[in-house]
Design a protein around this motif. Structure first.
Motif, PDB file in Angstrom:
ATOM      1  N   ILE A 100     -16.597  -5.899  -8.538  1.00 22.53           N
ATOM      2  CA  ILE A 100     -15.359  -6.024  -7.769  1.00 22.53           C
ATOM      3  C   ILE A 100     -14.255  -5.384  -8.599  1.00 22.53           C
ATOM      4  O   ILE A 100     -14.054  -5.754  -9.768  1.00 22.53           O
ATOM      5  N   ARG A 101     -13.555  -4.434  -8.033  1.00 18.31           N
ATOM      6  CA  ARG A 101     -12.505  -3.739  -8.773  1.00 18.31           C
ATOM      7  C   ARG A 101     -11.161  -3.924  -8.098  1.00 18.31           C
ATOM      8  O   ARG A 101     -11.041  -3.792  -6.872  1.00 18.31           O
ATOM      9  N   LEU A 102     -10.147  -4.244  -8.899  1.00 14.72           N
ATOM     10  CA  LEU A 102      -8.764  -4.349  -8.439  1.00 14.72           C
ATOM     11  C   LEU A 102      -7.969  -3.260  -9.141  1.00 14.72           C
ATOM     12  O   LEU A 102      -7.892  -3.238 -10.373  1.00 14.72           O
ATOM     13  N   ARG A 103      -7.372  -2.371  -8.362  1.00 11.51           N
ATOM     14  CA  ARG A 103      -6.693  -1.225  -8.976  1.00 11.51           C
ATOM     15  C   ARG A 103      -5.379  -0.924  -8.280  1.00 11.51           C
ATOM     16  O   ARG A 103      -5.243  -1.082  -7.055  1.00 11.51           O
ATOM     17  N   LEU A 104      -4.396  -0.507  -9.062  1.00 15.94           N
ATOM     18  CA  LEU A 104      -3.124  -0.050  -8.528  1.00 15.94           C
ATOM     19  C   LEU A 104      -3.132   1.471  -8.431  1.00 15.94           C
ATOM     20  O   LEU A 104      -3.592   2.160  -9.350  1.00 15.94           O
ATOM     21  N   ALA A 105      -2.627   1.980  -7.328  1.00 20.38           N
ATOM     22  CA  ALA A 105      -2.521   3.424  -7.127  1.00 20.38           C
ATOM     23  C   ALA A 105      -1.459   3.668  -6.070  1.00 20.38           C
ATOM     24  O   ALA A 105      -1.287   2.872  -5.150  1.00 20.38           O
ATOM     25  N   GLU A 106      -0.748   4.746  -6.214  1.00 16.45           N
ATOM     26  CA  GLU A 106       0.247   5.086  -5.210  1.00 16.45           C
ATOM     27  C   GLU A 106      -0.456   5.485  -3.914  1.00 16.45           C
ATOM     28  O   GLU A 106      -1.522   6.091  -3.918  1.00 16.45           O
ATOM     29  N   GLY A 107       0.153   5.140  -2.809  1.00 14.70           N
ATOM     30  CA  GLY A 107      -0.418   5.449  -1.509  1.00 14.70           C
ATOM     31  C   GLY A 107       0.431   4.831  -0.426  1.00 14.70           C
ATOM     32  O   GLY A 107       1.493   4.264  -0.694  1.00 14.70           O
ATOM     33  N   ALA A 108      -0.037   4.924   0.793  1.00 17.56           N
ATOM     34  CA  ALA A 108       0.726   4.426   1.943  1.00 17.56           C
ATOM     35  C   ALA A 108       0.497   2.936   2.128  1.00 17.56           C
ATOM     36  O   ALA A 108       0.112   2.469   3.203  1.00 17.56           O
ATOM     37  N   PHE A 109       0.735   2.174   1.056  1.00 11.95           N
ATOM     38  CA  PHE A 109       0.475   0.741   1.102  1.00 11.95           C
ATOM     39  C   PHE A 109       1.751  -0.082   1.253  1.00 11.95           C
ATOM     40  O   PHE A 109       1.703  -1.223   1.694  1.00 11.95           O
ATOM     41  N   GLY A 110       2.906   0.461   0.834  1.00 15.52           N
ATOM     42  CA  GLY A 110       4.123  -0.327   0.789  1.00 15.52           C
ATOM     43  C   GLY A 110       4.036  -1.366  -0.313  1.00 15.52           C
ATOM     44  O   GLY A 110       3.161  -1.336  -1.187  1.00 15.52           O
ATOM     45  N   ALA A 111       4.947  -2.340  -0.265  1.00 17.48           N
ATOM     46  CA  ALA A 111       5.016  -3.344  -1.326  1.00 17.48           C
ATOM     47  C   ALA A 111       3.903  -4.374  -1.232  1.00 17.48           C
ATOM     48  O   ALA A 111       3.571  -5.018  -2.235  1.00 17.48           O
ATOM     49  N   GLU A 112       3.302  -4.548  -0.041  1.00 17.82           N
ATOM     50  CA  GLU A 112       2.337  -5.633   0.142  1.00 17.82           C
ATOM     51  C   GLU A 112       1.016  -5.202   0.759  1.00 17.82           C
ATOM     52  O   GLU A 112       0.112  -6.019   0.904  1.00 17.82           O
ATOM     53  N   GLY A 113       0.871  -3.935   1.112  1.00 15.97           N
ATOM     54  CA  GLY A 113      -0.351  -3.473   1.746  1.00 15.97           C
ATOM     55  C   GLY A 113      -1.466  -3.216   0.746  1.00 15.97           C
ATOM     56  O   GLY A 113      -1.262  -3.203  -0.470  1.00 15.97           O
ATOM     57  N   TYR A 114      -2.653  -2.990   1.260  1.00 14.99           N
ATOM     58  CA  TYR A 114      -3.823  -2.775   0.415  1.00 14.99           C
ATOM     59  C   TYR A 114      -4.892  -2.044   1.219  1.00 14.99           C
ATOM     60  O   TYR A 114      -4.823  -1.916   2.443  1.00 14.99           O
ATOM     61  N   ARG A 115      -5.894  -1.563   0.502  1.00 13.82           N
ATOM     62  CA  ARG A 115      -7.102  -1.012   1.111  1.00 13.82           C
ATOM     63  C   ARG A 115      -8.294  -1.698   0.457  1.00 13.82           C
ATOM     64  O   ARG A 115      -8.340  -1.838  -0.773  1.00 13.82           O
ATOM     65  N   LEU A 116      -9.246  -2.137   1.266  1.00  8.49           N
ATOM     66  CA  LEU A 116     -10.477  -2.759   0.765  1.00  8.49           C
ATOM     67  C   LEU A 116     -11.656  -1.910   1.208  1.00  8.49           C
ATOM     68  O   LEU A 116     -11.853  -1.674   2.406  1.00  8.49           O
ATOM     69  N   ASP A 117     -12.428  -1.428   0.226  1.00  6.73           N
ATOM     70  CA  ASP A 117     -13.643  -0.659   0.490  1.00  6.73           C
ATOM     71  C   ASP A 117     -14.833  -1.439  -0.044  1.00  6.73           C
ATOM     72  O   ASP A 117     -14.825  -1.896  -1.193  1.00  6.73           O
ATOM     73  N   SER A 118     -15.860  -1.561   0.778  1.00  4.34           N
ATOM     74  CA  SER A 118     -17.052  -2.304   0.378  1.00  4.34           C
ATOM     75  C   SER A 118     -18.305  -1.514   0.747  1.00  4.34           C
ATOM     76  O   SER A 118     -18.412  -0.987   1.861  1.00  4.34           O
ATOM     77  N   ASP A 119     -19.211  -1.413  -0.212  1.00  5.75           N
ATOM     78  CA  ASP A 119     -20.532  -0.853   0.067  1.00  5.75           C
ATOM     79  C   ASP A 119     -21.519  -1.490  -0.901  1.00  5.75           C
ATOM     80  O   ASP A 119     -21.159  -2.401  -1.653  1.00  5.75           O
ATOM     81  N   ARG A 120     -22.751  -1.002  -0.922  1.00 12.79           N
ATOM     82  CA  ARG A 120     -23.782  -1.642  -1.727  1.00 12.79           C
ATOM     83  C   ARG A 120     -23.464  -1.611  -3.222  1.00 12.79           C
ATOM     84  O   ARG A 120     -23.997  -2.405  -4.005  1.00 12.79           O
ATOM     85  N   ARG A 121     -22.574  -0.710  -3.643  1.00 15.22           N
ATOM     86  CA  ARG A 121     -22.245  -0.596  -5.066  1.00 15.22           C
ATOM     87  C   ARG A 121     -21.177  -1.575  -5.516  1.00 15.22           C
ATOM     88  O   ARG A 121     -21.067  -1.874  -6.712  1.00 15.22           O
ATOM     89  N   GLY A 122     -20.340  -2.041  -4.593  1.00 15.39           N
ATOM     90  CA  GLY A 122     -19.289  -2.958  -4.997  1.00 15.39           C
ATOM     91  C   GLY A 122     -18.152  -3.013  -3.999  1.00 15.39           C
ATOM     92  O   GLY A 122     -18.211  -2.432  -2.910  1.00 15.39           O
ATOM     93  N   VAL A 123     -17.111  -3.710  -4.390  1.00 14.92           N
ATOM     94  CA  VAL A 123     -15.897  -3.866  -3.582  1.00 14.92           C
ATOM     95  C   VAL A 123     -14.719  -3.355  -4.401  1.00 14.92           C
ATOM     96  O   VAL A 123     -14.564  -3.731  -5.570  1.00 14.92           O
ATOM     97  N   VAL A 124     -13.899  -2.509  -3.796  1.00 18.98           N
ATOM     98  CA  VAL A 124     -12.708  -1.990  -4.456  1.00 18.98           C
ATOM     99  C   VAL A 124     -11.495  -2.348  -3.600  1.00 18.98           C
ATOM    100  O   VAL A 124     -11.454  -2.025  -2.406  1.00 18.98           O
TER     101      VAL A 124
END
Length: 526
Positions: A100-124
């Motif tokens: 499970i990885r938690l990472r900060l990166a610039e993107g179209a997330f705003g102050a509170e948005g996020y992206r969650l990606d999940s596959d057999r290798r893990g969750v980011v």
């Protein structure tokens, strides 16, 4: 819109995953096995859901990988604290490894948005700010079996469905108010409610700290406010108050869950506890007795006395110093014993004091009957039956630049009874069942109000009839989840038929968390 929900439910139902033969990395091979929770079962509904691919399985080899940042590590430790008791796994929080990885990166997330990606290798989970990571963690919790919330080791398996969620909130203000004045609630009880609100991505905790029945925050320059004014509550009893350290602990805990505390001192009405504590605050110099009833509108600060403004400034100064958030709520509702001209004079004099101590004014919507300060927010609590004149007064203020927080009493006052048989709560605004509290749109609720003026929603919970955490939970759940969705989710996702199914699935999680909730007959509970 309904076709979109049907499509997402169908895609979600196809996410069959295998439980056996899992490697230490968490990969799950193809084959029959248990079903992962579909991505579209989350409350509040995410902005975008794209199911697909193999799920990830949390195992004893899973690590929680975080950026080399104190704030990101805190989110990682919070996640580990939730997962460790139920899984029995070590789940080290580290800057390397996988799972499970938690990472900060610039993107179209705003102050509170996020992206969650999940596959057999893990969750980011990726976000631009720690708050976004924290909200993404709440989504991850809901993608795991409800047993993950328990405080003892459970059998699992711990599967996270494959796919991608992209999510940002509709509104920046997603609040819940707790009235600690009518009945006092301990620091631990407030913290428990904060933890429950965090699961549904709330970001504001509004504390109603003073009223006729009790003053609940220590003010050094006026000590009898708390020691005497806080010594009782509705129906009698010991009452209570927060020391400054108590209040700081609530603020700290809320901040750790990415909620901002908004303190309220209700003035010039709802002030009997203060008037009883200091005779000199009364126009006639005579202190009234402490009050333990539930009537409103009978008390008022003495607008013509200079001492009144010394008192108000002292309270605002001390409370502002304790509060790192941007806002300070000055109430202003039901001031029936304050003549209108005096009310306007009072608000004109008090609002600049709030600004002087670095805070932005919030008032109940009656503030719009005076002259709201530049940047002020008005909290609307009216009903469908509120007069057209009063609604237009609010709308005019909104068109002139005053932001609105919507808390319509006959929609999201959580202390309203569900129906006539509800053992707790009141019914002056009518009965508020689960569908009624959910099935409205803040963006077009008030005629004449531009959608851009709506800052968000807030669910008040008044405590005339509430004494325990169980009482709070019974009145808040399940309605508070719907308020969360109104504040977070895009309007296009709003659909009662789809929502009630997702809401029903929350029951098992609430049971695992020990939350007392009302089993509304409108919801198809599992």
């Amino acid at each position: 819109m309904r076709q979109r929900h049907r499509t997402l439910r169908l895609l979600g139902s196809l996410l069959l995953v295998a439980a056996a033969g899992v490697s230490a990395t968490g990969a799950v091979p193809a084959g029959p096995g248990p079903t992962a929770i579909p991505l579209d079962r989350v409350v509040p509904a995410p902005a975008s859901v794209a199911p697909g691919g193999s799920p990830y399985r949390i195992t004893d080899g899973t690590r929680i990988r975080v950026d080399d940042s104190r704030e990101v590590r805190r989110v990682g430790e919070y996640l580990a604290g939730i997962l460790r008791p139920s899984t029995g796994y070590r789940l080290p929080v580290t800057t390397h490894g996988g799972g499970i990885r938690l990472r900060l990166a610039e993107g179209a997330f705003g102050a509170e948005g996020y992206r969650l990606d999940s596959d057999r290798r893990g969750v980011v989970i990726t976000a631009a700010r720690p708050a976004g990571l924290f909200h993404g963690v709440q989504t991850l919790r809901q993608l795991l079996p409800a047993a993950v919330e328990k405080d003892s080791v459970q059998p699992g398996p711990w599967l996270v469905a494959g796919g991608t969620i992209k999510d940002t909130p509709r509104y920046g203000w997603r609040g819940a108010m707790l009235d600690v004045s009518r009945h006092f609630f301990s620091v631990d009880e407030v913290k428990r409610y904060v933890d429950q609100l965090a699961l549904y991505k709330f970001n504001k905790l509004h504390l109603h700290l003073s009223d006729d029945q009790g003053w609940r925050i220590a003010i050094d320059s006026w000590p009898r406010l708390a020691t005497y004014g806080g010594s009782t509550q509705v129906g009698g009893g010991p009452g209570g108050y927060y020391t400054k350290d108590d209040y700081r602990e609530i603020v700290r805990h809320a901040a750790s869950r990415h909620l901002e505390v908004v303190p309220e001192i209700d003035i010039p009405g709802h002030t009997n506890a203060a008037l009883a504590s200091y005779a000199e605050l009364n126009c006639d110099g005579v202190a009234p007795p402490l009050y333990t009833g539930t009537e409103v509108g009978f008390s008022s600060l003495c607008v013509g006395k200079d001492l009144t403004y010394d008192f108000v400034e002292d309270v605002i100064r001390e409370l502002a110093a304790l509060t790192p958030g941007r806002y300070l709520h000055i109430g202003g509702d039901e001031a029936h014993s304050t003549p209108h001209a005096d009310y306007v004079k009072f608000m004109d004099r008090v609002q600049p004091v709030v600004a002087e101590y670095g805070k932005t004014v919030i008032g109940w919507h009656q503030l719009t009957g005076a002259s709201p300060a530049k940047g002020a927010l008005a909290q609307y609590w009216g009903l469908d039956g509120t007069s057209a004149q009063e609604k237009e007064q609010v709308a005019a203020a909104a068109r002139a630049g005053t932001g609105l927080i919507l808390s319509p009493a006959d929609r999201i006052y959580l202390d309203m009874k569900y129906d006539e048989s509800t053992p707790l709560g009141l019914s002056w605004a009518g009965y508020v069942e689960v569908r009624r509290s959910y099935d409205w749109d803040p963006g077009d609720y008030l005629a004449g109000v531009p959608e851009s003026a709506v800052r968000g929603v807030e669910a008040p919970l008044w405590s005339e009839t509430l004494r325990t955490s169980e009482d709070i939970e019974y009145m808040a759940f399940p309605r508070v989840a719907g308020v969360a969705e109104l504040g977070w989710s895009p309007a296009v996702t709003h659909d009662w038929d789809a929502y009630k199914v997702r809401l029903a699935a929350q029951a098992e999680r609430w049971e695992a968390l020990g939350i007392s909730f009302y089993r509304s007959p409108q919801v198809p509970w599992l």
